[in-house]
Design a protein around this motif. Sequence first.
Motif, PDB file in Angstrom:
ATOM      1  N   LEU C 110       0.846  -1.320   0.021  1.00  0.00           N
ATOM      2  CA  LEU C 110      -0.011   0.070  -0.087  1.00  0.00           C
ATOM      3  C   LEU C 110       0.838   1.283   0.173  1.00  0.00           C
ATOM      4  CD1 LEU C 110      -2.762  -1.022   2.489  1.00  0.00           C
ATOM      5  CD2 LEU C 110      -3.167  -0.295  -0.184  1.00  0.00           C
ATOM      6  N   LEU C 111       1.689   1.136   0.736  1.00  0.00           N
ATOM      7  CA  LEU C 111       2.861   2.351   0.614  1.00  0.00           C
ATOM      8  C   LEU C 111       3.261   2.835  -0.663  1.00  0.00           C
ATOM      9  CD1 LEU C 111       5.022   2.096   3.751  1.00  0.00           C
ATOM     10  CD2 LEU C 111       3.332   3.595   3.543  1.00  0.00           C
ATOM     11  N   ARG C 112       3.506   1.861  -1.407  1.00  0.00           N
ATOM     12  CA  ARG C 112       3.965   1.949  -2.888  1.00  0.00           C
ATOM     13  C   ARG C 112       2.958   3.160  -3.660  1.00  0.00           C
ATOM     14  NH1 ARG C 112       5.828  -3.941  -4.475  1.00  0.00           N
ATOM     15  NH2 ARG C 112       7.767  -3.718  -3.184  1.00  0.00           N
ATOM     16  N   GLU C 113       2.034   2.803  -3.216  1.00  0.00           N
ATOM     17  CA  GLU C 113       0.930   3.915  -3.877  1.00  0.00           C
ATOM     18  C   GLU C 113       0.928   5.283  -3.018  1.00  0.00           C
ATOM     19  OE1 GLU C 113      -0.126   3.101  -6.560  1.00  0.00           O
ATOM     20  OE2 GLU C 113       0.029   0.856  -6.455  1.00  0.00           O
ATOM     21  N   LYS C 114       1.860   5.626  -2.277  1.00  0.00           N
ATOM     22  CA  LYS C 114       2.135   6.930  -1.570  1.00  0.00           C
ATOM     23  C   LYS C 114       0.754   7.608  -1.108  1.00  0.00           C
ATOM     24  CE  LYS C 114       6.037   7.415  -4.568  1.00  0.00           C
ATOM     25  NZ  LYS C 114       7.138   8.532  -4.789  1.00  0.00           N
ATOM     26  N   PRO C 115       0.409   7.046   0.017  1.00  0.00           N
ATOM     27  CA  PRO C 115      -1.012   7.807   0.773  1.00  0.00           C
ATOM     28  C   PRO C 115      -0.758   9.134   1.033  1.00  0.00           C
ATOM     29  CG  PRO C 115       0.143   6.078   2.237  1.00  0.00           C
ATOM     30  CD  PRO C 115       0.950   6.034   0.861  1.00  0.00           C
ATOM     31  N   THR C 116      -1.954   9.871   0.452  1.00  0.00           N
ATOM     32  CA  THR C 116      -1.989  11.351   1.052  1.00  0.00           C
ATOM     33  C   THR C 116      -1.647  11.609   2.265  1.00  0.00           C
ATOM     34  OG1 THR C 116      -3.458  11.299  -0.732  1.00  0.00           O
ATOM     35  CG2 THR C 116      -2.834  13.383  -0.157  1.00  0.00           C
ATOM     36  N   VAL C 117      -2.216  10.816   3.026  1.00  0.00           N
ATOM     37  CA  VAL C 117      -2.097  10.826   4.592  1.00  0.00           C
ATOM     38  C   VAL C 117      -2.129   9.555   5.155  1.00  0.00           C
ATOM     39  CG1 VAL C 117      -3.206  11.781   6.691  1.00  0.00           C
ATOM     40  CG2 VAL C 117      -3.744  13.044   4.575  1.00  0.00           C
ATOM     41  N   ILE C 118      -1.337   9.594   6.250  1.00  0.00           N
ATOM     42  CA  ILE C 118      -1.369   8.376   7.031  1.00  0.00           C
ATOM     43  C   ILE C 118      -1.677   8.530   8.526  1.00  0.00           C
ATOM     44  CG2 ILE C 118      -0.026   6.271   8.034  1.00  0.00           C
ATOM     45  CD1 ILE C 118       2.080   7.084   5.741  1.00  0.00           C
ATOM     46  N   ARG C 119      -2.715   7.797   9.065  1.00  0.00           N
ATOM     47  CA  ARG C 119      -3.023   8.333  10.537  1.00  0.00           C
ATOM     48  C   ARG C 119      -2.892   7.024  11.103  1.00  0.00           C
ATOM     49  NH1 ARG C 119      -5.530   7.179  14.569  1.00  0.00           N
ATOM     50  NH2 ARG C 119      -6.579   5.508  13.519  1.00  0.00           N
ATOM     51  N   GLY C 120      -2.383   6.867  12.416  1.00  0.00           N
ATOM     52  CA  GLY C 120      -2.132   5.793  13.214  1.00  0.00           C
ATOM     53  C   GLY C 120      -1.765   6.088  14.681  1.00  0.00           C
ATOM     54  N   ASN C 121      -1.846   5.119  15.540  1.00  0.00           N
ATOM     55  CA  ASN C 121      -1.147   5.344  16.879  1.00  0.00           C
ATOM     56  C   ASN C 121       0.390   5.296  16.791  1.00  0.00           C
ATOM     57  OD1 ASN C 121      -0.619   2.790  17.383  1.00  0.00           O
ATOM     58  ND2 ASN C 121      -2.567   2.280  18.370  1.00  0.00           N
ATOM     59  N   ALA C 122       0.882   5.656  17.733  1.00  0.00           N
ATOM     60  CA  ALA C 122       2.550   5.862  18.109  1.00  0.00           C
ATOM     61  C   ALA C 122       3.025   4.253  17.338  1.00  0.00           C
ATOM     62  CB  ALA C 122       3.037   6.065  19.104  1.00  0.00           C
ATOM     63  N   SER C 123       2.462   3.173  17.955  1.00  0.00           N
ATOM     64  CA  SER C 123       3.492   1.954  17.642  1.00  0.00           C
ATOM     65  C   SER C 123       2.982   1.406  16.158  1.00  0.00           C
ATOM     66  CB  SER C 123       2.720   0.685  18.621  1.00  0.00           C
ATOM     67  OG  SER C 123       1.399   0.636  18.511  1.00  0.00           O
ATOM     68  N   GLU C 124       1.882   1.746  15.803  1.00  0.00           N
ATOM     69  CA  GLU C 124       1.477   1.579  14.289  1.00  0.00           C
ATOM     70  C   GLU C 124       2.520   2.359  13.334  1.00  0.00           C
ATOM     71  OE1 GLU C 124      -3.260   0.462  14.964  1.00  0.00           O
ATOM     72  OE2 GLU C 124      -2.658   2.590  14.488  1.00  0.00           O
ATOM     73  N   ILE C 125       2.545   3.748  13.689  1.00  0.00           N
ATOM     74  CA  ILE C 125       3.371   4.407  12.789  1.00  0.00           C
ATOM     75  C   ILE C 125       4.876   3.797  12.730  1.00  0.00           C
ATOM     76  CG2 ILE C 125       4.469   6.646  12.424  1.00  0.00           C
ATOM     77  CD1 ILE C 125       1.577   6.705  11.593  1.00  0.00           C
ATOM     78  N   ILE C 126       5.293   3.590  14.165  1.00  0.00           N
ATOM     79  CA  ILE C 126       6.669   3.112  14.281  1.00  0.00           C
ATOM     80  C   ILE C 126       6.836   1.783  13.355  1.00  0.00           C
ATOM     81  CG2 ILE C 126       8.154   2.017  15.792  1.00  0.00           C
ATOM     82  CD1 ILE C 126       7.207   4.140  18.241  1.00  0.00           C
ATOM     83  N   ALA C 127       5.893   0.717  13.451  1.00  0.00           N
ATOM     84  CA  ALA C 127       5.745  -0.511  12.665  1.00  0.00           C
ATOM     85  C   ALA C 127       5.727  -0.261  11.411  1.00  0.00           C
ATOM     86  CB  ALA C 127       4.765  -1.612  13.322  1.00  0.00           C
ATOM     87  N   GLN C 157       8.943  11.852   4.468  1.00  0.00           N
ATOM     88  CA  GLN C 157      10.206  11.981   3.510  1.00  0.00           C
ATOM     89  C   GLN C 157      10.006  11.093   2.318  1.00  0.00           C
ATOM     90  OE1 GLN C 157      13.836  12.068   5.959  1.00  0.00           O
ATOM     91  NE2 GLN C 157      14.889  13.068   4.568  1.00  0.00           N
ATOM     92  N   HIS C 158       9.800   9.941   2.442  1.00  0.00           N
ATOM     93  CA  HIS C 158       9.849   8.723   1.379  1.00  0.00           C
ATOM     94  C   HIS C 158       8.459   8.948   0.673  1.00  0.00           C
ATOM     95  CE1 HIS C 158      13.157   7.166   3.702  1.00  0.00           C
ATOM     96  NE2 HIS C 158      13.472   6.993   2.465  1.00  0.00           N
ATOM     97  N   TYR C 159       7.594   9.133   1.079  1.00  0.00           N
ATOM     98  CA  TYR C 159       6.156   9.033   0.413  1.00  0.00           C
ATOM     99  C   TYR C 159       5.502  10.245   0.389  1.00  0.00           C
ATOM    100  CZ  TYR C 159       7.348   4.301   1.751  1.00  0.00           C
ATOM    101  OH  TYR C 159       8.087   2.873   1.692  1.00  0.00           O
ATOM    102  N   GLY C 160       5.766  11.166   0.819  1.00  0.00           N
ATOM    103  CA  GLY C 160       5.120  12.670   0.649  1.00  0.00           C
ATOM    104  C   GLY C 160       4.081  12.759   1.711  1.00  0.00           C
ATOM    105  N   SER C 161       3.644  11.843   2.456  1.00  0.00           N
ATOM    106  CA  SER C 161       2.654  11.825   3.095  1.00  0.00           C
ATOM    107  C   SER C 161       2.324  12.885   4.326  1.00  0.00           C
ATOM    108  CB  SER C 161       2.268  10.176   3.673  1.00  0.00           C
ATOM    109  OG  SER C 161       2.505   9.313   2.717  1.00  0.00           O
ATOM    110  N   VAL C 162       1.422  13.385   4.592  1.00  0.00           N
ATOM    111  CA  VAL C 162       1.251  13.898   5.783  1.00  0.00           C
ATOM    112  C   VAL C 162       0.822  12.864   6.918  1.00  0.00           C
ATOM    113  CG1 VAL C 162      -0.278  15.440   7.261  1.00  0.00           C
ATOM    114  CG2 VAL C 162       0.215  16.235   4.886  1.00  0.00           C
TER     115      VAL C 162
END
Lengths: 265, 265, 265
Positions: C110-127, C157-162
């Motif tokens: 999914l990251l390959r499709e460069k999400p415009t925004v990513i939202r998760g809790n701290a452990s999800e963002i780290i993982a 930096q890598h995907y341009g996502s907020v």
Amino acid sequence: MEKTLWKHIQQVRAQSPLVHNITNFVVMNNTANALLAVGASPIMAHAKSEVVEMVTISDSLVINIGTLDEVWSESMLLAANTASQLGKPWILDPVGAGATSYRDHILKELLREKPTVIRGNASEIIALNKSNLIKTKGVDSTSQSGEAVLAALDLHQHYGSVVCISGETDIVISGSQEIHLKNGHLLMTKVTGLGCSATALIGAFMAVITNKTEAVTAAMALIGVAGELAEKESNGPGSLQVKLLDKLYNITEAEFNNTLKFGIL
Amino acid sequence: MEKTLWKHIQQVRAQSPLVHNITNFVVMNNTANALLAVGASPIMAHAKSEVVEMVTISDSLVINIGTLDEVWSESMLLAANTASQLGKPWILDPVGAGATSYRDHILKELLREKPTVIRGNASEIIALNKSNLIKTKGVDSTSQSGEAVLAALDLHQHYGSVVCISGETDIVISGSQEIHLKNGHLLMTKVTGLGCSATALIGAFMAVITNKTEAVTAAMALIGVAGELAEKESNGPGSLQVKLLDKLYNITEAEFNNTLKFGIL
Amino acid sequence: MEKTLWKHIQQVRAQSPLVHNITNFVVMNNTANALLAVGASPIMAHAKSEVVEMVTISDSLVINIGTLDEVWSESMLLAANTASQLGKPWILDPVGAGATSYRDHILKELLREKPTVIRGNASEIIALNKSNLIKTKGVDSTSQSGEAVLAALDLHQHYGSVVCISGETDIVISGSQEIHLKNGHLLMTKVTGLGCSATALIGAFMAVITNKTEAVTAAMALIGVAGELAEKESNGPGSLQVKLLDKLYNITEAEFNNTLKFGIL
């Protein structure tokens, strides 16, 4: 007919019909709760391996294509076909008709099984009739509501279905008669799936009431009146969803008859 | 045992077990909320590609066949087998047992993995035992409740499962002992999936309490007492669903112990 | 920015964007209701046969992998790819990132499709950042929150996502700017899927607001403030879920601005 509606509501409570639902993921909980609140017994089951048996033991079938996919649509078609073969009432909720070609393709297949009742909003009924390839007369109304009535008549003519167009006014169409129900409240459109609940209630009423038009009308009147009364006690869509279930459960004859806005054209 | 039940409730809050649920679409939201309300951490995951890992990181597994199908049932069997292999508690909710031959076929497969606990209503427990091909003694009770107790004993004997028959009286059976809980309220049967929530709570309690019979009893007592108290503040099934979650979250020791109706036969 | 947030909330109401959700079974009902409450129009649809058309007619796309499986993940990838191709905003909610290798595999795709925004809790963002194979700098923070900020910067930096890290403080990261929102209440963690609702609201705001950082901030501020206000009228997680929807619907400018706790680092 107006005076028999409450009797029909009591009959659903007394007979507690088994209503088999193949419906969408968004509304399954609400739909099951709405059916329980009016005294019916819901079954939610979709596996191809069991839908034939489930339709066979149920009193009616509700098919709602909201979150359909390639696997579920096969089960929907099998279940609709079984209901048709067994002469059991089955109700079609064409959620999102016209939104995608896939959706319209599945709806066309479902129409072949001649739904006993179809319930949708005006744009869904219009779109559904467009996917009805065998229709013969054109639709050239200028208003959407008028166009939906013509589409409903067309669907009724080809498939024998009672058609309900829900909206600010709910219109029940079965041949020459056009029943208008003016209950409900705008806030109901801010609660997801109340249309789907209405369709499920039609399933419950069709299971126990012989007169199809009265069955559809009683179900739509009940949810419209209950929603209108529930809104008065609500602070927004969250509490409306909760209070609607309470009201479907504890509505009285006086509340129902005093609130009902019913007319026949 | 009666006096240790509140201690068990506190222990679930303190340890916050991770409960893996493969359950039905109708109740997923309620079930997750019920687990959160008692202090547990719910996981809902069913993909064949990840259930083995999910069972491995979880403290217990709950399998509820309500809306099973050909794909989900494979994951259920794989998950149950993994739990068995790892010696983790797993709980079976045989929703709709006896309704279709497909359902009974999958239940027979699941029984092979020896559920640690089985919870169902009387007719489900009876039907489940009928799909138990290796049973040896006949069931000839005249009352459904009595027949369910015999079926539960049969299931316990063959699979070692603690069996809970839920109903007006909840009966917990593990060998010679028969525990009766008489809490709850009839209105709870008008809210979809409270039985499924009960099963999920059993999952949470089994994850942290060594004595299986006490774990099942504490979970059933908690939801029965909370439901009975919540009903007093409710106007119908809609508000009961909401207030039950509130009560599961904020119930006090005094409320619990003063309301509990517990007996051992 | 603080003073424009309310204007953005009004803009969502005025434009009523169509938000296409491929989300998990647990939260579909709440998510749809949250979107309706803020004035957006939700669509839930996942069939491979129609997701391309659905993305095409929608204003934004929300993908939440909570209950992903082998069939749904194909649709998620197809939908994300379509949104990318069409330049439509799409939001990723990486529920349970890091829990299983399958989940991480799908997230990497999914990251390959460069999400415009990513939202998760701290452990999800780290993982999630760990499953980001092309990351170049190490993460060596000692606090989880600090580690999540570094991971978020890496993802940006890598995907341009907020990237939005939700928690006691919600942090919105887009390049050098770091926005902190300190609204909400601990009881919100006892209601399943409020994070998922937040992600869906981001979808609605991204559909109509040009400035991405402001869109994400307005959505997170709205649900945080509404939750904080709703908690004051709640008796537990059941009533909080209901009252949050009411508050999302009827919150006033004064309530919003007087409750908002906003800061920029």
